[in-house]
Design an enzyme around this catalytic site. Structure first.
Site, short mmCIF file in Angstrom:
data_model
loop_
_atom_site.label_atom_id
_atom_site.label_comp_id
_atom_site.label_asym_id
_atom_site.label_seq_id
_atom_site.Cartn_x
_atom_site.Cartn_y
_atom_site.Cartn_z
N TYR A 1 -0.42 10.39 -0.07
CA TYR A 1 0.72 11.07 0.55
C TYR A 1 2.04 10.59 -0.05
CZ TYR A 1 0.44 6.68 3.09
OH TYR A 1 0.36 5.34 3.40
N GLU B 1 -2.23 -1.23 -3.92
CA GLU B 1 -1.62 -1.08 -2.59
C GLU B 1 -1.92 -2.28 -1.70
OE1 GLU B 1 0.34 1.23 -2.65
OE2 GLU B 1 -0.43 2.59 -4.17
C1 BEZ Z 1 -0.01 7.27 -1.72
O1 BEZ Z 1 -0.36 8.23 -1.16
O2 BEZ Z 1 0.57 7.40 -2.73
C2 BEZ Z 1 -0.24 5.95 -1.12
C3 BEZ Z 1 0.64 5.49 -0.22
C4 BEZ Z 1 0.43 4.24 0.30
C5 BEZ Z 1 -0.65 3.50 -0.09
C6 BEZ Z 1 -1.55 4.02 -0.98
C7 BEZ Z 1 -1.34 5.26 -1.53
#
Ligand code: BEZ
Length: 188
Positions: free
Chosen positions: A26, A99
């Protein structure tokens, strides 16, 4: 505050029983894909909204001057647009590392245009040490405008996401108001 959720994430779900699994992005996963995948599709998760409420000490800020990045906040009635990828389970090692500052894998239902699938989404909950929470929009804009980390300027994380959402005709009032606040906080 830097915390490392990599180990906890490895024990949260036994991925060994899966040949492949969906992951929902997201934030930067919508526009920055640095892993292999079998297929990808745009879709939605229900009951969440996207917020710049997570502190970034390792990507878009530093331990002394954290930036702000996205997390998902449980919000009944809301729907969050994103991009889903069907990946080999080995990809999670890479994502867990990318992450690692406070994000935990959560199981979620992802609605794609032609089917509904179960998958994993990374969420930084309110009780993680890097969580910043809400703040007046001009303060959020100023913090982002002034932050930079090993992955680049915090403002670019916002601008790239806002551009990607516009490309897909997605109106996200929080993202667009943070984008405007960052622009007004930048020196002219
Ligand atoms: C993402 O959707 O880009 C994302 C956001 C937070 C942690 C991992 C992925």
């Amino acid at each position: 505050m830097t915390i490392d959720t990599q180990l906890e994430n490895q024990y949260r779900f036994d991925l060994d029983t899966f040949d492949d699994i969906w992951v929902f992005g997201y934030g930067s996963l919508i526009y920055k894909v640095d892993f292999d995948y079998f297929e990808s599709a745009y879709g939605y998760v229900h009951g969440f909204s996207r917020r710049f409420w997570q502190g970034s000490h390792d990507h878009r800020g530093t331990p002394k001057h954290p930036g702000r990045v996205l997390t998902l906040i449980p919000t009944p009635e809301e729907t969050c647009f994103g991009r889903a990828f069907r990946v080999d389970k080995s990809v999670f090692e890479h994502l867990d590392h990318r992450e690692k500052n406070g994000y935990l894998r959560e199981l979620t239902t992802i609605e794609l245009s032609d089917r509904t699938v179960e998958g994993i989404v990374y969420i930084a909950n309110r009780d993680n040490a890097a969580f910043l929470g809400d703040a007046p929009i001009d303060e959020i804009g100023k913090q982002i405008a002034e932050s930079r980390g090993p992955s680049g300027f915090n403002k670019d994380y916002v601008f790239q996401l806002a551009d990607a959402l516009r490309l897909h005709n997605q109106h996200d009032p929080h993202v667009f108001s943070v984008e405007a606040a960052v622009k007004s906080a930048l020196p002219s």
